[in-house]
Design a protein around this motif. Sequence first.
Motif, PDB file in Angstrom:
ATOM      1  N   ALA A 110       0.842  -1.207   0.000  1.00 15.25           N
ATOM      2  CA  ALA A 110       0.000   0.000   0.000  1.00 15.25           C
ATOM      3  C   ALA A 110       0.876   1.256   0.000  1.00 15.25           C
ATOM      4  O   ALA A 110       0.588   2.219  -0.716  1.00 15.25           O
ATOM      5  N   ASP A 111       1.947   1.241   0.768  1.00 13.32           N
ATOM      6  CA  ASP A 111       2.880   2.379   0.788  1.00 13.32           C
ATOM      7  C   ASP A 111       3.484   2.624  -0.594  1.00 13.32           C
ATOM      8  O   ASP A 111       3.590   3.764  -1.050  1.00 13.32           O
ATOM      9  N   ILE A 112       3.870   1.552  -1.262  1.00 13.19           N
ATOM     10  CA  ILE A 112       4.446   1.658  -2.611  1.00 13.19           C
ATOM     11  C   ILE A 112       3.409   2.232  -3.575  1.00 13.19           C
ATOM     12  O   ILE A 112       3.721   3.094  -4.395  1.00 13.19           O
ATOM     13  N   ALA A 113       2.175   1.756  -3.464  1.00  9.19           N
ATOM     14  CA  ALA A 113       1.106   2.247  -4.342  1.00  9.19           C
ATOM     15  C   ALA A 113       0.916   3.747  -4.168  1.00  9.19           C
ATOM     16  O   ALA A 113       0.824   4.489  -5.154  1.00  9.19           O
ATOM     17  N   VAL A 114       0.879   4.210  -2.941  1.00  7.48           N
ATOM     18  CA  VAL A 114       0.689   5.640  -2.674  1.00  7.48           C
ATOM     19  C   VAL A 114       1.826   6.446  -3.278  1.00  7.48           C
ATOM     20  O   VAL A 114       1.604   7.419  -4.005  1.00  7.48           O
ATOM     21  N   GLU A 115       3.051   6.032  -3.001  1.00  6.53           N
ATOM     22  CA  GLU A 115       4.211   6.773  -3.500  1.00  6.53           C
ATOM     23  C   GLU A 115       4.248   6.815  -5.029  1.00  6.53           C
ATOM     24  O   GLU A 115       4.425   7.873  -5.635  1.00  6.53           O
TER      25      GLU A 115
ATOM     26  N   LYS B 279      -4.635   5.649   3.835  1.00  5.20           N
ATOM     27  CA  LYS B 279      -5.916   5.279   4.456  1.00  5.20           C
ATOM     28  C   LYS B 279      -6.934   4.883   3.374  1.00  5.20           C
ATOM     29  O   LYS B 279      -7.674   3.917   3.528  1.00  5.20           O
ATOM     30  N   TYR B 280      -6.952   5.631   2.263  1.00  6.26           N
ATOM     31  CA  TYR B 280      -7.860   5.332   1.157  1.00  6.26           C
ATOM     32  C   TYR B 280      -7.473   4.010   0.494  1.00  6.26           C
ATOM     33  O   TYR B 280      -8.336   3.174   0.208  1.00  6.26           O
ATOM     34  N   VAL B 281      -6.177   3.801   0.253  1.00 11.32           N
ATOM     35  CA  VAL B 281      -5.696   2.547  -0.341  1.00 11.32           C
ATOM     36  C   VAL B 281      -6.109   1.367   0.529  1.00 11.32           C
ATOM     37  O   VAL B 281      -6.617   0.359   0.033  1.00 11.32           O
ATOM     38  N   SER B 282      -5.910   1.489   1.827  1.00  8.07           N
ATOM     39  CA  SER B 282      -6.261   0.395   2.744  1.00  8.07           C
ATOM     40  C   SER B 282      -7.764   0.131   2.735  1.00  8.07           C
ATOM     41  O   SER B 282      -8.187  -1.024   2.703  1.00  8.07           O
ATOM     42  N   HIS B 283      -8.552   1.202   2.750  1.00  9.00           N
ATOM     43  CA  HIS B 283     -10.011   1.051   2.746  1.00  9.00           C
ATOM     44  C   HIS B 283     -10.489   0.353   1.462  1.00  9.00           C
ATOM     45  O   HIS B 283     -11.232  -0.627   1.521  1.00  9.00           O
ATOM     46  N   VAL B 284     -10.063   0.860   0.318  1.00  7.61           N
ATOM     47  CA  VAL B 284     -10.491   0.281  -0.963  1.00  7.61           C
ATOM     48  C   VAL B 284      -9.983  -1.155  -1.084  1.00  7.61           C
ATOM     49  O   VAL B 284     -10.713  -2.043  -1.525  1.00  7.61           O
ATOM     50  N   SER B 285      -8.757  -1.383  -0.671  1.00  4.43           N
ATOM     51  CA  SER B 285      -8.171  -2.714  -0.741  1.00  4.43           C
ATOM     52  C   SER B 285      -8.986  -3.723   0.057  1.00  4.43           C
ATOM     53  O   SER B 285      -9.258  -4.836  -0.404  1.00  4.43           O
ATOM     54  N   ARG B 286      -9.407  -3.329   1.243  1.00  5.02           N
ATOM     55  CA  ARG B 286     -10.218  -4.198   2.096  1.00  5.02           C
ATOM     56  C   ARG B 286     -11.615  -4.401   1.512  1.00  5.02           C
ATOM     57  O   ARG B 286     -12.098  -5.525   1.406  1.00  5.02           O
TER      58      ARG B 286
END
Length: 165
Positions: free
Chosen positions: A34-39, A55-62
């Motif tokens: 998720a960190d890599i995706a954001v960066e 936070k958005y990446v984690s939410h959508v991912s879940r």
Amino acid sequence: LLPRHQQLSERVRKRLYYGWDKDCSLDNLSSPVADIAVELLQKVAPSPIRRLQKKYVSHVSREACISPCSMMLALVFIERLRHRNPEYLQQISSSDLFLISMMVASKYLYDEGEEEEVFNDEWGAAGKVDVQTMNTLEMNFLSAIDWSLYTDPRELFEVLSWLEG
């Protein structure tokens, strides 16, 4: 569909920080991925509007059960866009790019018809956007990439090697 799928799953589990437990689900992104995706997405789609956050990446991912393979395929698509249509990347927010690239990748990998169909309204709910916005994002994304979705498995393994690095 990929040769040696079991070995790939074990490699992803170990190297992309999903843990050693074979019962551990691969249906959302690990924190380092998720960190890599954001960066990465903040760099390729630099618009300050709807800037991608972890936070958005984690939410959508879940919510959307994004698999590591969907993430890798989405990164292949984004790389294609970087070379073929960089103007598109200047116009889309990093949050929208994340959401739509993951949806298109998931549809490409997993949408096998009525039983496993991927619905835009479900992705919209996961990404907190309405279905009309999802439909527009999808059509713009597919047009920008010139509907070039086929990916040789070697391209996925190149992305996996990059992620591992």
